[in-house]
Design a protein around this motif. Sequence first.
Motif, PDB file in Angstrom:
ATOM      1  N   ILE A 140       0.787  -1.346   0.157  1.00 31.02           N
ATOM      2  CA  ILE A 140       0.108  -0.399  -0.001  1.00 31.02           C
ATOM      3  C   ILE A 140       1.029   1.330  -0.357  1.00 31.02           C
ATOM      4  N   VAL A 141       1.766   1.724   1.262  1.00 29.70           N
ATOM      5  CA  VAL A 141       3.023   2.735   0.418  1.00 29.70           C
ATOM      6  C   VAL A 141       3.376   2.823  -0.657  1.00 29.70           C
ATOM      7  N   SER A 142       4.603   1.396  -0.588  1.00 32.21           N
ATOM      8  CA  SER A 142       4.690   1.879  -2.681  1.00 32.21           C
ATOM      9  C   SER A 142       3.926   2.160  -2.995  1.00 32.21           C
ATOM     10  N   GLY A 143       2.625   1.738  -3.467  1.00 32.11           N
ATOM     11  CA  GLY A 143       1.502   1.999  -4.198  1.00 32.11           C
ATOM     12  C   GLY A 143       1.568   3.223  -4.457  1.00 32.11           C
ATOM     13  N   TYR A 144       0.773   3.855  -3.164  1.00 28.00           N
ATOM     14  CA  TYR A 144       0.899   5.269  -2.298  1.00 28.00           C
ATOM     15  C   TYR A 144       2.279   6.320  -3.298  1.00 28.00           C
ATOM     16  N   ARG A 145       3.100   5.743  -2.761  1.00 33.26           N
ATOM     17  CA  ARG A 145       4.444   6.846  -3.363  1.00 33.26           C
ATOM     18  C   ARG A 145       4.264   6.485  -5.103  1.00 33.26           C
ATOM     19  N   GLY A 146       3.918   5.546  -5.874  1.00 32.55           N
ATOM     20  CA  GLY A 146       4.218   5.256  -7.254  1.00 32.55           C
ATOM     21  C   GLY A 146       2.846   6.048  -7.878  1.00 32.55           C
ATOM     22  N   LEU A 147       1.399   6.790  -7.081  1.00 28.81           N
ATOM     23  CA  LEU A 147       0.760   7.524  -7.517  1.00 28.81           C
ATOM     24  C   LEU A 147       0.977   8.398  -7.192  1.00 28.81           C
ATOM     25  N   SER A 148       1.349   8.573  -6.289  1.00 32.11           N
ATOM     26  CA  SER A 148       1.952  10.044  -6.002  1.00 32.11           C
ATOM     27  C   SER A 148       3.301  10.596  -7.079  1.00 32.11           C
ATOM     28  N   LEU A 149       4.128   9.791  -7.237  1.00 29.53           N
ATOM     29  CA  LEU A 149       4.623  10.568  -7.950  1.00 29.53           C
ATOM     30  C   LEU A 149       4.557  10.920  -9.730  1.00 29.53           C
ATOM     31  N   LEU A 150       3.181  10.105  -9.841  1.00 32.31           N
ATOM     32  CA  LEU A 150       2.879  10.062 -10.882  1.00 32.31           C
ATOM     33  C   LEU A 150       1.738  11.415 -11.354  1.00 32.31           C
ATOM     34  N   VAL A 151       1.212  11.429  -9.843  1.00 35.10           N
ATOM     35  CA  VAL A 151       0.130  12.957  -9.852  1.00 35.10           C
ATOM     36  C   VAL A 151       1.375  14.484  -9.953  1.00 35.10           C
ATOM     37  N   ASN A 152       2.012  13.984  -9.164  1.00 35.80           N
ATOM     38  CA  ASN A 152       3.587  15.059  -9.382  1.00 35.80           C
ATOM     39  C   ASN A 152       3.653  15.029 -10.591  1.00 35.80           C
ATOM     40  N   LEU A 153       4.106  14.698 -11.562  1.00 40.75           N
ATOM     41  CA  LEU A 153       4.598  14.625 -12.933  1.00 40.75           C
ATOM     42  C   LEU A 153       3.740  15.201 -13.686  1.00 40.75           C
ATOM     43  N   ASN A 154       2.767  14.812 -13.556  1.00 45.76           N
ATOM     44  CA  ASN A 154       1.196  15.089 -14.648  1.00 45.76           C
ATOM     45  C   ASN A 154       0.220  16.373 -14.058  1.00 45.76           C
ATOM     46  N   TRP A 155       0.887  16.941 -13.144  1.00 47.01           N
ATOM     47  CA  TRP A 155      -0.657  17.633 -12.282  1.00 47.01           C
ATOM     48  C   TRP A 155      -1.249  18.256 -13.372  1.00 47.01           C
TER      49      TRP A 155
END
Length: 41
Positions: free
Chosen positions: A4-19
């Motif tokens: 869950i933590v690694s999935g959240y980190r990956g999702l937040s990285l995608l949001v930061n790159l594509n906001w």
Amino acid sequence: MQHIVSGYRGLSLLVNLNWDRILYLVTILVALLAGGFIGSL
């Protein structure tokens, strides 16, 4: 829990790159909804 933590980190990285793209899509959706509302009056 680790997945869950690694999935959240990956999702937040995608949001930061594509906001800006997400904001662009949300703006188009809001404009379409507003146009549909005004057109139905």
